[in-house]
Design an enzyme around this catalytic site. Structure first.
Site, mmCIF file in Angstrom:
data_model
loop_
_atom_site.group_PDB
_atom_site.id
_atom_site.type_symbol
_atom_site.label_atom_id
_atom_site.label_comp_id
_atom_site.label_asym_id
_atom_site.label_seq_id
_atom_site.Cartn_x
_atom_site.Cartn_y
_atom_site.Cartn_z
ATOM 1 N N ASP A 100 0.722 -1.137 0.012
ATOM 2 C CA ASP A 100 -0.022 0.048 -0.063
ATOM 3 C C ASP A 100 1.136 1.319 -0.229
ATOM 4 O OD1 ASP A 100 -2.867 0.938 0.443
ATOM 5 O OD2 ASP A 100 -1.938 2.061 1.926
ATOM 6 N N TYR A 203 -2.394 10.946 1.517
ATOM 7 C CA TYR A 203 -3.036 11.060 0.191
ATOM 8 C C TYR A 203 -2.645 12.306 -0.266
ATOM 9 C CZ TYR A 203 -5.356 6.622 1.201
ATOM 10 O OH TYR A 203 -5.584 5.436 1.815
ATOM 11 N N HIS A 263 -6.773 -6.648 -1.007
ATOM 12 C CA HIS A 263 -6.005 -5.764 -0.639
ATOM 13 C C HIS A 263 -5.113 -5.814 0.521
ATOM 14 C CE1 HIS A 263 -3.800 -1.842 -0.761
ATOM 15 N NE2 HIS A 263 -4.164 -1.508 0.233
#
Length: 283
Positions: A100, A203, A263
């Site tokens: 990730d 992010y 994920h």
């Protein structure tokens, strides 16, 4: 398999970093994702402890590492990891794995310290600045949403656990990938003051990450160390996107799919991931 895992803290230039260590042998660095911490490697570490000296840090602002106001571009986050390894632990050569957001951190670290990273493995993520669109054309809707100023804070303030639980339940191959006990460990740190702020900052650092990675590639070309790229084949797993992304930024790439996996790869398929990594590192 019972393995002694030690919890450690290092006072670095800009953070106090928490990190786990276990095993003995060649150094192996494991970089976790978001919204996770070094806890995500709990099922993988036992497979490696008899072969490697494992270092699994909590990245800047996450887990039990301190939470500065800024510095969440992955170039800066990777500098924390490099300081831990090179100055605090006196390690100058190591294997490196990132999942990730830990994947772009690992890429930034490898791009800047190419002689130090013996082999690089990237799990279920793509690399900002690789020339493709990281958010899958809106399928990963939370990417642009989290980069929107102020709105996520206003909507999730006091309700952060609702989003975190939704993410854990929906981004795996099944809803019960993570136990309530394991979710509670992640909630413990992400619901502390600053925890959700730093989640969003990973992010919001994306535009800087694109510019930095493009600059790394422009200056020194594609990565030359061997790279393994694996993506989950189910649900919100990245599938072949991870391999395709790394082929755009590195020359010596192999990999493919993690079967029956979404994920949360280190928690859904720890045995498969450990076997693939062990085989790759031994080549």
């Amino acid at each position: 398999m019972k393995v002694e895992v030690k919890s450690n803290f290092a006072r670095l230039s800009n953070v106090t970093m928490h990190y786990l260590t276990a095993g003995s042998g060649e150094p192996l660095v494991l970089l976790h994702g978001v919204p996770q911490s070094s806890h995500e490697w709990r099922h993988v570490i036992p497979y490696f402890a008899d072969k490697f000296f494992i270092i699994a840090p909590d990245l800047r602002g996450l887990g039990d590492t301190s939470r500065p106001i800024n510095g969440y571009d992955k170039k800066t986050v990777s500098a924390d990891v490099w300081e831990l390894l090179s100055q605090h632990l006196k390690i100058d050569s190591f294997f490196l794995v990132g999942h990730d957001w830990g994947g772009p951190v690992a890429f930034a670290l490898a791009a800047q310290h190419r002689d130090a990273v013996r082999k690089l493995a990237i799990l279920d993520v793509t690399i900002p600045g690789d020339g493709a669109e990281m958010s899958q054309g809106g399928r990963r809707w939370h990417h642009p949403f989290f980069r929107t100023p102020d709105l996520p804070e206003a909507m999730f303030g006091g309700r952060e656990h609702i989003y975190l639980e939704w993410l854990f339940d929906n981004y795996g191959s099944r809803t019960n990938v993570l136990s309530q006990e394991d979710k509670a460990e992640y909630f413990r740190t992400y619901l502390k003051p600053g925890g959700f702020r730093t989640l969003l900052a990973y992010y919001r650092g994306f535009p800087s990450d694109v510019r930095d990675n493009e600059a790394f590639l422009e200056k020194d070309g594609k990565l030359q160390m061997p790279v393994l790229a694996l993506g989950g084949d189910s649900g919100f797993g990245r599938g072949m996107e991870t391999l395709q992304s790394l082929e755009r930024v590195a020359d010596d790439v192999r990999g493919g799919l993690i079967p029956n996996c979404g994920h949360w790869v280190a928690e859904e398929a720890p045995e498969f991931v450990a076997e693939e990594l062990t085989r790759f590192f031994a080549e």
